[in-house]
Design an enzyme around this catalytic site. Structure first.
Site, PDB file in Angstrom:
ATOM      1  N   ASN A   1      -0.354   6.629   4.565  1.00 58.47           N
ATOM      2  CA  ASN A   1      -0.192   5.204   4.872  1.00 58.47           C
ATOM      3  C   ASN A   1       0.388   4.539   3.631  1.00 58.47           C
ATOM      4  OD1 ASN A   1      -0.445   2.507   5.432  1.00 58.47           O
ATOM      5  ND2 ASN A   1      -2.689   2.499   5.570  1.00 58.47           N
ATOM      6  N   TRP A   2       1.672   4.216   3.706  1.00 63.34           N
ATOM      7  CA  TRP A   2       2.331   3.640   2.530  1.00 63.34           C
ATOM      8  C   TRP A   2       1.989   2.167   2.318  1.00 63.34           C
ATOM      9  CZ3 TRP A   2       7.996   5.646   1.371  1.00 63.34           C
ATOM     10  CH2 TRP A   2       7.922   7.011   1.036  1.00 63.34           C
ATOM     11  N   LYS A   3       1.300   1.570   3.294  1.00 64.61           N
ATOM     12  CA  LYS A   3       0.944   0.142   3.183  1.00 64.61           C
ATOM     13  C   LYS A   3       2.199  -0.671   2.845  1.00 64.61           C
ATOM     14  CE  LYS A   3      -3.740   1.560   2.178  1.00 64.61           C
ATOM     15  NZ  LYS A   3      -5.041   1.287   1.570  1.00 64.61           N
TER      16      LYS A   3
ATOM     17  N   HIS B   1      -6.797  -0.934  10.924  1.00 64.85           N
ATOM     18  CA  HIS B   1      -7.089  -0.652   9.514  1.00 64.85           C
ATOM     19  C   HIS B   1      -7.938  -1.795   8.947  1.00 64.85           C
ATOM     20  CE1 HIS B   1      -6.549   0.069   5.239  1.00 64.85           C
ATOM     21  NE2 HIS B   1      -6.152   1.293   5.545  1.00 64.85           N
TER      22      HIS B   1
ATOM     23  N   GLU C   1      -7.735  -3.305   6.284  1.00 65.42           N
ATOM     24  CA  GLU C   1      -6.935  -4.369   5.663  1.00 65.42           C
ATOM     25  C   GLU C   1      -6.387  -5.319   6.721  1.00 65.42           C
ATOM     26  OE1 GLU C   1      -4.417  -1.788   3.320  1.00 65.42           O
ATOM     27  OE2 GLU C   1      -6.153  -1.272   2.074  1.00 65.42           O
TER      28      GLU C   1
ATOM     29  N   GLU D   1     -12.699   5.302   7.525  1.00 66.81           N
ATOM     30  CA  GLU D   1     -12.315   4.841   6.195  1.00 66.81           C
ATOM     31  C   GLU D   1     -13.345   3.827   5.700  1.00 66.81           C
ATOM     32  OE1 GLU D   1      -7.822   5.393   5.426  1.00 66.81           O
ATOM     33  OE2 GLU D   1      -8.087   3.453   6.396  1.00 66.81           O
TER      34      GLU D   1
ATOM     35  N   GLY E   1      -8.866   2.707  -2.144  1.00 65.55           N
ATOM     36  CA  GLY E   1      -8.184   2.264  -3.360  1.00 65.55           C
ATOM     37  C   GLY E   1      -9.105   2.094  -4.560  1.00 65.55           C
TER      38      GLY E   1
ATOM     39  N   SER F   1      -9.534   7.018  -0.953  1.00 67.98           N
ATOM     40  CA  SER F   1      -9.455   7.710  -2.250  1.00 67.98           C
ATOM     41  C   SER F   1      -9.359   9.224  -2.124  1.00 67.98           C
ATOM     42  CB  SER F   1     -10.638   7.306  -3.152  1.00 67.98           C
ATOM     43  OG  SER F   1     -10.578   5.921  -3.443  1.00 67.98           O
TER      44      SER F   1
ATOM     45  N   GLY G   1      -3.780   6.807   1.332  1.00 68.67           N
ATOM     46  CA  GLY G   1      -3.030   5.639   0.881  1.00 68.67           C
ATOM     47  C   GLY G   1      -2.230   5.959  -0.368  1.00 68.67           C
ATOM     48  N   GLY G   2      -2.748   5.531  -1.520  1.00 67.66           N
ATOM     49  CA  GLY G   2      -2.011   5.618  -2.778  1.00 67.66           C
ATOM     50  C   GLY G   2      -1.410   6.986  -3.068  1.00 67.66           C
TER      51      GLY G   2
HETATM   52  P1  13P Z   1      -6.370   5.061  -0.609  1.00 65.69           P
HETATM   53  O1  13P Z   1      -6.089   6.513  -0.314  1.00 65.69           O
HETATM   54  O2  13P Z   1      -5.360   4.419  -1.506  1.00 65.69           O
HETATM   55  O3  13P Z   1      -7.803   4.843  -1.015  1.00 65.69           O
HETATM   56  O4  13P Z   1      -6.191   4.277   0.810  1.00 65.69           O
HETATM   57  C1  13P Z   1      -6.827   4.764   1.928  1.00 65.69           C
HETATM   58  C2  13P Z   1      -6.307   4.017   3.103  1.00 65.69           C
HETATM   59  O5  13P Z   1      -6.577   2.842   3.283  1.00 65.69           O
HETATM   60  C3  13P Z   1      -5.435   4.756   4.037  1.00 65.69           C
HETATM   61  O6  13P Z   1      -5.240   4.031   5.226  1.00 65.69           O
END
Ligand code: 13P
Length: 250
Positions: free
Chosen positions: A11-13, A95, A97, A165, A171, A210, A231-232
């Site tokens: 997920n590149w957000k 999600h 977010e 999640e 993050g 994470s 994510g990251g």
């Molecule tokens: P991180 O891997 O950056 O913690 O993000 C997880 C996430 O929200 C994937 O959708």
């Protein structure tokens, strides 16, 4: 029933412009040809270009959200049909977010899941507790309520994935203990069986929050963990491919 093929989805957000397509190309080049499904969910502006750039490879492209309606006066929104038209075959929905930052409720997520199915996209439906909820001993209750509230009955017989999640692990570099991950994944599986009968055995349940090269193999080897939503660490091909390499092969 056989375990579902593991899915590792990035997920590149809100990250990535044209220059980032080189990382996606490197992910395509390094992704295994079988045994694990590898997906990238770039921002909407990159879905079509990434689909073209990765055409003919094994990497699946997804969106990060969609509107419930197919088209209309919804400034700034993107529909499931538009994502599919741009080359997506998956979409992340619900999600945290989106739930926290855009006020999305379980019933909003239901409407978006219906939209994804209508548009021919496989939904990845996210659930997860906050730190306050975990510390109050309410993680299982919150997560299973989200699963019941966010998954419409129309998912029966359809391809879909649930992603656990924990909000406090996203993050932050923090992850739940292995026992805590298994406990929640087993509770999600039991809820899926209650809702869909034997069909509840089929969907993969991803862990997200994470996930890094250093913890991926351990997390991905846990019972009922059917993959990861990353994510990251999905923004760098080397890190993402190291996570993919940690997935048990189906
Ligand atoms: P991180 O891997 O950056 O913690 O993000 C997880 C996430 O929200 C994937 O959708």
């Amino acid at each position: 029933m056989n375990a579902p093929t593991p899915l590792i989805a990035g997920n590149w957000k809100m990250n990535g412009t044209a220059g980032a397509l080189a990382e996606a190309q490197a992910i395509k080049a390094g992704a295994p040809a079988s045994g694990v499904r590898v997906a990238l969910c770039p921002p909407a502006t990159l879905v079509e270009r990434m689909s073209r750039a990765l055409a003919g490879g094994g990497v699946i492209i997804g969106g990060q959200d969609c509107h419930a309606e197919p088209s209309g006066a919804f400034t700034g929104d993107v529909s499931a049909e538009m994502l599919a038209d741009a080359g997506a075959s998956l979409v992340i929905l619900g999600h945290s977010e989106r739930r926290a930052g855009h006020g999305e409720s379980d019933s909003d997520v239901v409407a978006k899941v219906e939209a994804a199915l209508r548009g021919g996209l496989e939904p990845i439906i996210c659930v997860g507790e906050t730190l306050d909820e975990r510390e109050a001993g309410r993680a299982i209750e919150v997560v299973t309520r989200q699963v019941r509230g966010s998954l419409p009955a129309s998912l029966a017989g359809k391809a879909f994935t649930v992603a656990y999640e924990p909000v406090w692990a996203i993050g932050t570099g923090l992850t739940p203990s292995s026992d805590d991950i298994v406990e929640i994944h087993q509770a999600i599986r039991a809820t899926l069986r209650e809702m869909f009968g034997a069909g509840g055995d089929g969907p993969a349940i991803l862990y997200g929050g994470s996930v890094k090269p250093g913890n991926a193999a351990e997390i991905l080897g846990l019972p009922e963990v059917g993959g990861a939503l990353v994510g990251g660490a999905s923004l760098k091909a080397a890190d993402f491919l190291a996570i993919v390499a940690g997935a048990p092969k189906a």
